[in-house]
Design a protein around this motif. Structure first.
Motif, PDB file in Angstrom:
ATOM      1  N   TRP A   1       5.335  29.642 -14.076  1.00 45.12           N
ATOM      2  CA  TRP A   1       4.491  30.534 -14.279  1.00 45.12           C
ATOM      3  C   TRP A   1       4.793  31.606 -15.428  1.00 45.12           C
ATOM      4  O   TRP A   1       4.233  31.724 -16.388  1.00 45.12           O
ATOM      5  N   LEU A   2       6.328  31.934 -15.480  1.00 46.93           N
ATOM      6  CA  LEU A   2       6.752  32.590 -16.598  1.00 46.93           C
ATOM      7  C   LEU A   2       6.777  31.874 -17.937  1.00 46.93           C
ATOM      8  O   LEU A   2       6.421  32.455 -18.740  1.00 46.93           O
ATOM      9  N   LEU A   3       6.861  30.460 -17.944  1.00 48.51           N
ATOM     10  CA  LEU A   3       6.897  29.893 -18.919  1.00 48.51           C
ATOM     11  C   LEU A   3       5.507  29.453 -19.286  1.00 48.51           C
ATOM     12  O   LEU A   3       5.429  28.574 -20.277  1.00 48.51           O
ATOM     13  N   ASP A   4       4.333  29.855 -18.405  1.00 43.40           N
ATOM     14  CA  ASP A   4       3.045  29.264 -19.068  1.00 43.40           C
ATOM     15  C   ASP A   4       2.930  27.810 -18.878  1.00 43.40           C
ATOM     16  O   ASP A   4       2.197  27.186 -19.587  1.00 43.40           O
ATOM     17  N   ILE A   5       3.423  27.279 -17.974  1.00 48.29           N
ATOM     18  CA  ILE A   5       3.335  25.804 -17.729  1.00 48.29           C
ATOM     19  C   ILE A   5       2.281  25.565 -16.650  1.00 48.29           C
ATOM     20  O   ILE A   5       2.703  26.059 -15.287  1.00 48.29           O
ATOM     21  N   ILE A   6       1.311  25.248 -16.772  1.00 49.65           N
ATOM     22  CA  ILE A   6       0.128  25.056 -16.029  1.00 49.65           C
ATOM     23  C   ILE A   6       0.452  24.271 -14.580  1.00 49.65           C
ATOM     24  O   ILE A   6       1.276  23.453 -14.644  1.00 49.65           O
ATOM     25  N   MET A   7      -0.514  24.710 -13.438  1.00 51.42           N
ATOM     26  CA  MET A   7       0.017  23.964 -12.393  1.00 51.42           C
ATOM     27  C   MET A   7      -0.023  22.294 -12.434  1.00 51.42           C
ATOM     28  O   MET A   7      -0.986  21.716 -13.122  1.00 51.42           O
ATOM     29  N   LEU A   8       0.827  21.792 -12.041  1.00 56.96           N
ATOM     30  CA  LEU A   8       1.118  20.261 -12.054  1.00 56.96           C
ATOM     31  C   LEU A   8       0.866  19.641 -10.551  1.00 56.96           C
ATOM     32  O   LEU A   8       0.835  20.316  -9.458  1.00 56.96           O
ATOM     33  N   PRO A   9       0.694  18.329 -10.618  1.00 52.21           N
ATOM     34  CA  PRO A   9       0.483  17.839  -9.216  1.00 52.21           C
ATOM     35  C   PRO A   9       1.885  18.049  -8.286  1.00 52.21           C
ATOM     36  O   PRO A   9       1.829  18.141  -7.242  1.00 52.21           O
ATOM     37  N   ALA A  10       2.968  18.174  -8.969  1.00 55.69           N
ATOM     38  CA  ALA A  10       3.976  18.420  -8.339  1.00 55.69           C
ATOM     39  C   ALA A  10       4.247  19.743  -7.647  1.00 55.69           C
ATOM     40  O   ALA A  10       4.997  19.908  -6.792  1.00 55.69           O
ATOM     41  N   ASN A  11       3.202  20.638  -7.920  1.00 54.27           N
ATOM     42  CA  ASN A  11       3.318  21.886  -7.488  1.00 54.27           C
ATOM     43  C   ASN A  11       2.755  21.883  -5.837  1.00 54.27           C
ATOM     44  O   ASN A  11       2.715  22.758  -4.976  1.00 54.27           O
ATOM     45  N   ILE A  12       2.128  20.679  -5.369  1.00 55.83           N
ATOM     46  CA  ILE A  12       1.986  20.520  -3.957  1.00 55.83           C
ATOM     47  C   ILE A  12       3.227  20.516  -2.986  1.00 55.83           C
ATOM     48  O   ILE A  12       3.247  20.902  -2.029  1.00 55.83           O
ATOM     49  N   ALA A  13       4.461  20.465  -3.901  1.00 59.05           N
ATOM     50  CA  ALA A  13       5.683  20.756  -3.056  1.00 59.05           C
ATOM     51  C   ALA A  13       5.476  22.420  -2.322  1.00 59.05           C
ATOM     52  O   ALA A  13       6.143  22.440  -1.346  1.00 59.05           O
TER      53      ALA A  13
END
Length: 393
Positions: free
Chosen positions: A84-96
C-alpha cells in the motif's frame, strides 16, 4: 479410506498447505502482466518482476500457516502494508490475507482472532480509500468477505476444540472403566485371600489338635495314635489342595508365568520404579544418602511398595505440571523415606474407599516403623516414613 487420507494429510501437512494455495499462485502468474498495464502507478513502476516478488512474499508464507498462524498473518499483513505504501494496487495474491486470517481464527484464541480481524478490516479500508472511487461503499460490501472468513475460522476452532474434548472424555472414560475393573478384581482377590487364611488356619488347628492327641496316645493306644497321624496327613493334603486352588485364582491376571516366579522387588529396583513413573508423565528425582545397609527381603518389599503407592497418589492427584522427589536416607538404626510432590494432591478430592495411606502405615508398622503424611508448606504433599533396620536373614 477417509481415516487413511486424514493420516496422510497429517504426515504431509506442508505439502497439503502448499497445494491449497497453488491456485492463487497460478492465478497471480496468469494475470500479473495485466496489472502492469492497467494498474496503479506503483504497479507500473514495479513491473512484472516487482509484482511477482510481492505476490511471492504474500503466498509463500501460507505454507507455514498451520504451525505458525500468528506469525504468518503478521508477515502477510506487513507485506500488504508495504504494498500500500508503494502504491501497488491489490493483486490476486492479496487473497493471502483472508487465508492467513482464517488460520488465526481457526487455531488461536479469540483475542488473537479479534486482533487479526481488526487488522484485516483496517487494511481493507486503507486500500479502498486509495484505489476505490466509492471508498466507504466498497469497504462496507467487501467487509462481508472478511467477516465471513473470520466467522468460518471461529466455527472451525470451536468445532475442533469440541471434538478434542469428546476424544479426551472417551479416553478418560475408557481408563476409568479399566481402573474400575482392576479394582473389582483386586477386591475379589482380597476376598479369596481371606478365605485362604481361614482354610489354612482351620486345617492347621485340626492338625495341631490331632498331633497333641497322637502324642498322648502313642504309648497307651498305638492304634488311636496311628489314626491321628492319618488324620493329620489327610488334613495336610486337603490344606495344600485348597491353597493351590486359591493361590491359582489369586495369580490369574498377575502377568506371564515367567513373572509369577520372579523375585519380589526391593530397594535395588527403586530406580526402575522411578523411571516407570517418569515415563508415565510425572518428572521424578531419586536420591540416596548414607551408607547402604543390608535389609531383609520383606523390609525391602515394604519400602518399595510404600514408594510405589506414594508416587501413584502423586500421579493420580497431583494434576498437570507436577514434579516429585524420592529421598532414601540410611541412618544408624533406621532408614528414612521422603516422597514429596508440588502438585495439588492436598486439595484434590479423594476417592471414597481409598486405602493407600492405610496400606503404607500397615507395611511400616509390620517392622516397627511409622508414616507421616501431610500437605507441604507452599503446596503439594509429603510422605515421611521411618523404619528401623532389622538384621537381614
Amino acid at each position: 479410506m477417509f481415516g487413511r487420507l486424514r493420516a496422510w494429510t497429517r504426515r504431509h501437512s506442508k505439502l497439503v498447505d502448499a497445494l491449497t494455495v497453488s491456485p492463487v499462485a497460478l492465478l497471480s502468474l496468469i494475470t500479473i502482466e495485466a496489472f502492469t498495464v492497467s494498474g496503479s502507478a506503483g504497479a507500473k513502476h514495479a513491473g512484472v518482476p516487482g509484482l511477482l516478488l510481492v505476490s511471492a512474499a504474500l503466498i509463500v508464507p501460507l505454507v507455514w500457516r498451520r504451525d505458525h498462524p500468528r506469525e504468518v498473518f503478521a508477515v502477510v499483513a506487513t507485506v500488504s502494508f508495504v504494498q500500500w505504501l508503494l502504491d501497488i494496487i491489490m493483486l490476486p495474491a492479496n487473497i493471502a490475507v483472508l487465508v492467513a486470517l482464517y488460520g488465526v481464527a481457526s487455531r488461536c484464541t479469540l483475542r488473537w482472532a479479534l486482533a487479526a480481524g481488526a487488522v484485516a478490516e483496517l487494511g481493507l479500508l486503507l486500500a479502498m480509500l486509495r484505489w476505490s472511487p466509492d471508498a466507504w461503499g466498497s469497504w462496507t460490501s467487501s467487509s462481508a468477505f472478511i467477516v465471513a472468513v473470520w466467522i468460518a475460522g471461529i466455527y472451525a476452532n470451536t468445532r475442533r476444540r469440541y471434538v478434542d474434548s469428546l476424544v479426551e472424555r472417551a479416553e478418560r472414560a475408557e481408563r476409568e472403566r479399566d481402573q474400575q475393573a482392576r479394582i473389582a478384581a483386586a477386591a475379589e482377590r482380597a476376598r479369596i485371600a481371606r478365605e485362604l487364611h481361614d482354610v489354612v488356619a482351620h486345617n492347621v488347628s485340626v492338625m495341631v489338635v490331632q498331633a497333641d492327641g497322637a502324642g498322648y496316645a502313642l504309648d497307651s493306644d498305638p492304634e488311636q495314635a496311628r489314626r491321628a497321624l492319618q488324620a493329620i496327613s489327610a488334613t495336610g493334603r486337603q490344606a495344600l489342595a485348597e491353597m493351590r486352588r486359591l493361590v491359582g485364582v489369586l495369580r490369574q491376571d498377575a502377568g506371564s508365568p515367567r513373572e509369577e516366579y520372579a523375585p519380589q522387588p526391593g530397594v535395588a529396583q527403586l530406580g526402575d520404579l522411578v523411571k516407570q513413573v517418569r515415563d508415565s508423565g510425572l518428572p521424578t528425582e531419586f536420591t540416596v544418602s548414607g551408607t547402604a545397609r543390608a535389609l531383609p527381603e520383606g523390609e525391602q518389599l515394604a519400602v518399595y511398595r510404600i514408594v510405589q503407592e506414594a508416587l501413584t497418589n502423586a500421579l493420580k492427584h497431583g494434576g498437570p505440571g507436577t514434579r516429585a522427589w524420592v529421598e532414601l536416607t540410611y541412618g544408624r538404626g533406621d532408614i528414612e523415606l521422603r516422597i514429596s510432590d508440588d502438585g495439588r494432591g492436598a486439595a484434590a478430592p479423594r476417592l471414597v474407599g481409598g486405602h493407600g495411606l492405610i496400606g503404607m502405615r500397615e507395611r511400616a508398622a509390620m517392622y516397627g516403623g511409622s508414616v507421616e503424611a501431610a500437605p507441604r508448606p507452599g503446596g503439594g504433599f509429603r510422605v515421611v516414613v521411618r523404619i528401623p533396620i532389622a538384621m537381614a536373614a
